[in-house]
Scaffold this motif. Structure first.
Motif, mmCIF file in Angstrom:
data_model
loop_
_atom_site.group_PDB
_atom_site.id
_atom_site.type_symbol
_atom_site.label_atom_id
_atom_site.label_comp_id
_atom_site.label_asym_id
_atom_site.label_seq_id
_atom_site.Cartn_x
_atom_site.Cartn_y
_atom_site.Cartn_z
ATOM 1 N N SER A 21 0.868 -1.178 0.000
ATOM 2 C CA SER A 21 0.000 0.000 0.000
ATOM 3 C C SER A 21 0.901 1.222 0.000
ATOM 4 O O SER A 21 1.881 1.284 0.746
ATOM 5 C CB SER A 21 -0.889 0.015 1.236
ATOM 6 O OG SER A 21 -1.742 -1.095 1.238
ATOM 7 N N LEU A 22 0.538 2.194 -0.840
ATOM 8 C CA LEU A 22 1.400 3.364 -0.998
ATOM 9 C C LEU A 22 0.568 4.633 -1.083
ATOM 10 O O LEU A 22 -0.537 4.629 -1.631
ATOM 11 C CB LEU A 22 2.237 3.234 -2.268
ATOM 12 C CG LEU A 22 3.030 1.919 -2.333
ATOM 13 C CD1 LEU A 22 2.424 0.986 -3.328
ATOM 14 C CD2 LEU A 22 4.461 2.169 -2.600
ATOM 15 N N GLY A 23 1.123 5.704 -0.566
ATOM 16 C CA GLY A 23 0.567 7.032 -0.770
ATOM 17 C C GLY A 23 1.480 7.747 -1.747
ATOM 18 O O GLY A 23 2.709 7.583 -1.690
ATOM 19 N N VAL A 24 0.904 8.492 -2.663
ATOM 20 C CA VAL A 24 1.712 9.160 -3.685
ATOM 21 C C VAL A 24 1.231 10.601 -3.822
ATOM 22 O O VAL A 24 0.040 10.842 -3.989
ATOM 23 C CB VAL A 24 1.600 8.454 -5.051
ATOM 24 C CG1 VAL A 24 2.541 9.089 -6.066
ATOM 25 C CG2 VAL A 24 1.866 6.964 -4.927
ATOM 26 N N GLU A 25 2.166 11.533 -3.721
ATOM 27 C CA GLU A 25 1.883 12.934 -4.019
ATOM 28 C C GLU A 25 2.277 13.186 -5.466
ATOM 29 O O GLU A 25 3.368 12.807 -5.877
ATOM 30 C CB GLU A 25 2.709 13.868 -3.135
ATOM 31 C CG GLU A 25 2.385 13.817 -1.678
ATOM 32 C CD GLU A 25 3.272 14.758 -0.857
ATOM 33 O OE1 GLU A 25 4.237 15.337 -1.414
ATOM 34 O OE2 GLU A 25 3.006 14.906 0.338
ATOM 35 N N ALA B 99 0.852 -5.356 -6.068
ATOM 36 C CA ALA B 99 1.323 -6.666 -5.605
ATOM 37 C C ALA B 99 2.618 -6.536 -4.809
ATOM 38 O O ALA B 99 2.832 -7.256 -3.837
ATOM 39 C CB ALA B 99 1.504 -7.609 -6.781
ATOM 40 N N ASP B 100 3.478 -5.617 -5.223
ATOM 41 C CA ASP B 100 4.743 -5.384 -4.538
ATOM 42 C C ASP B 100 5.313 -4.056 -5.028
ATOM 43 O O ASP B 100 4.718 -3.402 -5.880
ATOM 44 C CB ASP B 100 5.729 -6.541 -4.748
ATOM 45 C CG ASP B 100 5.958 -6.871 -6.218
ATOM 46 O OD1 ASP B 100 5.956 -5.944 -7.068
ATOM 47 O OD2 ASP B 100 6.146 -8.057 -6.542
ATOM 48 N N ILE B 101 6.471 -3.695 -4.515
ATOM 49 C CA ILE B 101 7.074 -2.410 -4.874
ATOM 50 C C ILE B 101 7.454 -2.386 -6.355
ATOM 51 O O ILE B 101 7.331 -1.351 -7.019
ATOM 52 C CB ILE B 101 8.295 -2.109 -3.975
ATOM 53 C CG1 ILE B 101 7.865 -2.013 -2.510
ATOM 54 C CG2 ILE B 101 8.993 -0.832 -4.418
ATOM 55 C CD1 ILE B 101 6.789 -0.979 -2.225
ATOM 56 N N ASP B 102 7.895 -3.506 -6.891
ATOM 57 C CA ASP B 102 8.240 -3.559 -8.317
ATOM 58 C C ASP B 102 7.016 -3.290 -9.187
ATOM 59 O O ASP B 102 7.102 -2.561 -10.184
ATOM 60 C CB ASP B 102 8.867 -4.905 -8.688
ATOM 61 C CG ASP B 102 10.240 -5.102 -8.051
ATOM 62 O OD1 ASP B 102 10.910 -4.088 -7.765
ATOM 63 O OD2 ASP B 102 10.630 -6.263 -7.845
ATOM 64 N N ALA B 103 5.876 -3.874 -8.816
ATOM 65 C CA ALA B 103 4.641 -3.633 -9.581
ATOM 66 C C ALA B 103 4.244 -2.167 -9.486
ATOM 67 O O ALA B 103 3.805 -1.569 -10.478
ATOM 68 C CB ALA B 103 3.516 -4.527 -9.060
#
Length: 160
Positions: free
Chosen positions: A66-70, A113-117
């Protein structure tokens, strides 16, 4: 539509349990089943209730990042915003996108799915030349709170 205390109890109950029975909902609302059901339908027709969904425990389904992106766009013409938003709406991994005021233009919530995806998704966005000037990624290491229940009665000005 002006909401009263009964409407607020109905909204609270169905947010907590979208599969609540008609009888149980009526009890929580303090009404008999038929008038309660009529109020529920009225809330749906008014667009206050926009749908019913299941809440998933994603980590039990598959590993997930899970990621937050500005996101900040290079240009701020309406056409730039429209193009970016049109593309974002079609990317399933972007589960939430807020247009915000302040130092950035958008904040995204992304599941991958992961950081690479995730990086492949960002690379694809950049390749589309959407006018992204810069982006900052924040990796979620722990979810402290994620409550889908909105405190409607607190938000209503007079508390009904």
């Amino acid at each position: 539509m002006r909401l009263d205390a009964i409407d607020l109890r109905i909204l609270d109950a169905i947010q907590r349990d979208g599969r609540i029975t008609k009888l149980a909902l009526a009890e929580k609302a303090g009404l008999s089943p038929t008038p309660c059901w009529m109020r529920l339908r009225k809330l749906e027709r008014a667009g206050i209730i926009s749908g019913y969904h299941a809440r998933l425990s994603l980590r039990r389904v598959a590993p997930v990042a899970s990621l937050g992106v500005e996101i900040t766009l290079a240009n701020h013409r309406q056409a730039d915003f429209d193009r970016f938003e049109r593309v974002v709406r079609d990317i399933r991994e972007i589960v939430c996108c807020w247009s915000v005021g302040g130092g950035v233009d958008y904040i995204l919530k992304v599941v991958a799915a992961d950081i690479d995806a995730y990086q492949r998704l960002i690379d694809a966005l950049l390749d589309r030349e959407l006018g992204i000037a810069r982006y900052f990624t924040y990796i979620v290491t722990k979810t402290v709170k994620e409550d889908p229940v909105v405190p409607v009665s607190v938000l209503v000005a007079d508390g009904a």
